[in-house]
Design a protein around this motif. Sequence first.
Motif, PDB file in Angstrom:
ATOM      1  N   GLY A  39       0.779  -9.248   7.218  1.00  0.00           N
ATOM      2  CA  GLY A  39       0.607  -8.837   5.825  1.00  0.00           C
ATOM      3  C   GLY A  39       1.934  -8.861   5.081  1.00  0.00           C
ATOM      4  O   GLY A  39       3.005  -8.759   5.692  1.00  0.00           O
ATOM      5  N   LYS A  40       1.855  -9.004   3.757  1.00  0.00           N
ATOM      6  CA  LYS A  40       3.068  -9.090   2.935  1.00  0.00           C
ATOM      7  C   LYS A  40       3.857  -7.780   2.990  1.00  0.00           C
ATOM      8  O   LYS A  40       3.289  -6.700   2.829  1.00  0.00           O
ATOM      9  N   LYS A  41       5.147  -7.931   3.205  1.00  0.00           N
ATOM     10  CA  LYS A  41       6.026  -6.758   3.172  1.00  0.00           C
ATOM     11  C   LYS A  41       6.742  -6.764   1.822  1.00  0.00           C
ATOM     12  O   LYS A  41       6.961  -7.831   1.253  1.00  0.00           O
ATOM     13  N   THR A  64       6.603 -10.057  -7.105  1.00  0.00           N
ATOM     14  CA  THR A  64       7.941 -10.566  -6.777  1.00  0.00           C
ATOM     15  C   THR A  64       8.713  -9.602  -5.873  1.00  0.00           C
ATOM     16  O   THR A  64       9.493 -10.024  -5.038  1.00  0.00           O
ATOM     17  N   VAL A  65       8.468  -8.314  -6.044  1.00  0.00           N
ATOM     18  CA  VAL A  65       9.191  -7.321  -5.242  1.00  0.00           C
ATOM     19  C   VAL A  65       8.266  -6.639  -4.235  1.00  0.00           C
ATOM     20  O   VAL A  65       8.655  -6.352  -3.103  1.00  0.00           O
ATOM     21  N   GLY A  66       7.033  -6.384  -4.660  1.00  0.00           N
ATOM     22  CA  GLY A  66       6.131  -5.536  -3.866  1.00  0.00           C
ATOM     23  C   GLY A  66       5.219  -6.296  -2.927  1.00  0.00           C
ATOM     24  O   GLY A  66       5.497  -7.434  -2.532  1.00  0.00           O
ATOM     25  N   THR A  67       4.098  -5.675  -2.599  1.00  0.00           N
ATOM     26  CA  THR A  67       3.201  -6.169  -1.543  1.00  0.00           C
ATOM     27  C   THR A  67       1.963  -6.880  -2.091  1.00  0.00           C
ATOM     28  O   THR A  67       1.019  -7.117  -1.353  1.00  0.00           O
ATOM     29  N   PRO A  77      -0.350  -3.865   1.965  1.00  0.00           N
ATOM     30  CA  PRO A  77      -0.678  -5.164   1.360  1.00  0.00           C
ATOM     31  C   PRO A  77      -1.858  -5.054   0.403  1.00  0.00           C
ATOM     32  O   PRO A  77      -2.863  -4.428   0.720  1.00  0.00           O
ATOM     33  N   CYS A  78      -1.699  -5.671  -0.774  1.00  0.00           N
ATOM     34  CA  CYS A  78      -2.730  -5.594  -1.813  1.00  0.00           C
ATOM     35  C   CYS A  78      -3.163  -7.009  -2.171  1.00  0.00           C
ATOM     36  O   CYS A  78      -2.314  -7.874  -2.420  1.00  0.00           O
ATOM     37  N   GLN A 106      -2.301  -1.992  -7.913  1.00  0.00           N
ATOM     38  CA  GLN A 106      -1.286  -2.971  -7.500  1.00  0.00           C
ATOM     39  C   GLN A 106       0.081  -2.279  -7.382  1.00  0.00           C
ATOM     40  O   GLN A 106       0.897  -2.612  -6.522  1.00  0.00           O
ATOM     41  N   GLU A 107       0.319  -1.302  -8.264  1.00  0.00           N
ATOM     42  CA  GLU A 107       1.604  -0.595  -8.252  1.00  0.00           C
ATOM     43  C   GLU A 107       1.653   0.433  -7.125  1.00  0.00           C
ATOM     44  O   GLU A 107       2.653   0.569  -6.426  1.00  0.00           O
ATOM     45  N   GLU A 108       0.563   1.167  -6.962  1.00  0.00           N
ATOM     46  CA  GLU A 108       0.552   2.207  -5.924  1.00  0.00           C
ATOM     47  C   GLU A 108       0.710   1.594  -4.534  1.00  0.00           C
ATOM     48  O   GLU A 108       1.458   2.116  -3.703  1.00  0.00           O
ATOM     49  N   THR A 109       0.023   0.477  -4.278  1.00  0.00           N
ATOM     50  CA  THR A 109       0.146  -0.165  -2.959  1.00  0.00           C
ATOM     51  C   THR A 109       1.565  -0.680  -2.745  1.00  0.00           C
ATOM     52  O   THR A 109       2.082  -0.624  -1.635  1.00  0.00           O
ATOM     53  N   THR A 110       2.189  -1.173  -3.822  1.00  0.00           N
ATOM     54  CA  THR A 110       3.582  -1.618  -3.698  1.00  0.00           C
ATOM     55  C   THR A 110       4.469  -0.457  -3.270  1.00  0.00           C
ATOM     56  O   THR A 110       5.289  -0.586  -2.360  1.00  0.00           O
TER      57      THR A 110
END
Length: 377
Positions: free
Chosen positions: A350-352, A324-327, A309-310, A300-304
């Motif tokens: 996809g989430k940015k 809240t901040v990441g993808t 998008p994760c 989850q952190e690496e994809t952010t």
Amino acid sequence: MQKVHGDIEMKIMHVVGARPNFMKVDPVMRAITCHKRVRQLLVHTGQHYDIKMSAAFFRDLDIPIPDVNLGVGSGSHAWQTAEIMRRLEPVLLKQAPDLLLVYGDVNSTVAAAMAAAKICIPCGHVEAGLRSFDKTMPEEINRVITDSIADILFTPSEDADKNLLREGVSPRNIHMVGNVMIDTLVRMLPRAKDRFKEIREKQEFSKNLLYGGFGLVTIHRPENVDDASSLKAIMNGLAVISRKLPLIFPVHPRTRKQLKNMKNAVNGSGLYMIDPLSYLDFLALQCNAMAVITDSGGIQEETTYLGVPCLTIRNNTERPVTVTVGTNTIIGHNIDKLKKEVKKIIDGHGKKGAIPPKWDGHAADRIAKIIMRVRVK
Ligand code: UD1
């Protein structure tokens, strides 16, 4: 806390045991190596022992061979935790380190922290303060116990600081240093990009798979794989998704075992199930993936960081900053939602996200500086 006098040699012992520990210890050991008067010892508990779960990471990251391997292996939670404590205690007594560093939230983390605390060896916890508030997760128990007995707490994000303060940890012992896992990612990313070209040229996966976009999957959490109906639902969902988006799925030994026991194993036309990948190969695929579907914490952190998008197949996350901040998007166990979210990504929606503060490749330098500055009694 006490100042360390300039001429005192310091002995630091690092304890690691499972796959997600290895990319965390590596940058910390490197950063401490720059400080001359420190001797470092590396202990591997042997919680993970398969070449693909352990040795491949030491090779890719160039981590020194452990000074001690406790060779614990697999077992129930109580057995594994107790066995690590039992085997580590004489090593701690013999080596008498000035500081023990433990990483993340696996059984090796809590076992080492407890063994040290009981013989009054100061302990630092790297990746402290994360909370899912879900005590059905063994890692949550490990995190809460480790943080309650650690002397120095190195956190990756502000939410972690808040959790620790709420639990009564003295602010003096909390240091928001950023994310050491990202340090390793930053160091390895150029090599991973080259590795991707190589993988494509050699067509190490099915022909053309990596040209038109692909998804990457990891599923190993007990809640998802130990229950046959949950695993079956996930596998069916992946099979459907893989008709639109080819999926590469490196399979964790726990998942492999459960799949073997499953009757009518699912096969999707575009679902490629392979052995666990080394750090470099996994990062090579991750940074080029259109989407990642996972139940891991670190991914989850690496994809952010990578802006990929994760979709997380869990009800909660101890890493809320990735949402809240990441993808990251938390899917729960709703496979229809998973399919809808994948479609959104394929359609370009996809989430940015952005990169959280201090996830900059220098977290371990901050840890090393803090350790050199302070010493816990
Ligand atoms: C552990 C961590 C989890 C982490 C995961 C990454 C705990 C409580 N959990 O879970 O947080 O996300 O590592 O992989 O510490 N096995 C092998 N070969 C190995 C290691 C394990 O075959 O090298 C098999 C064994 O059957 C074992 C099972 O996998 O019983 C589970 O291993 P274990 O270390 O207990 O937990 P993980 O599920 O890997």
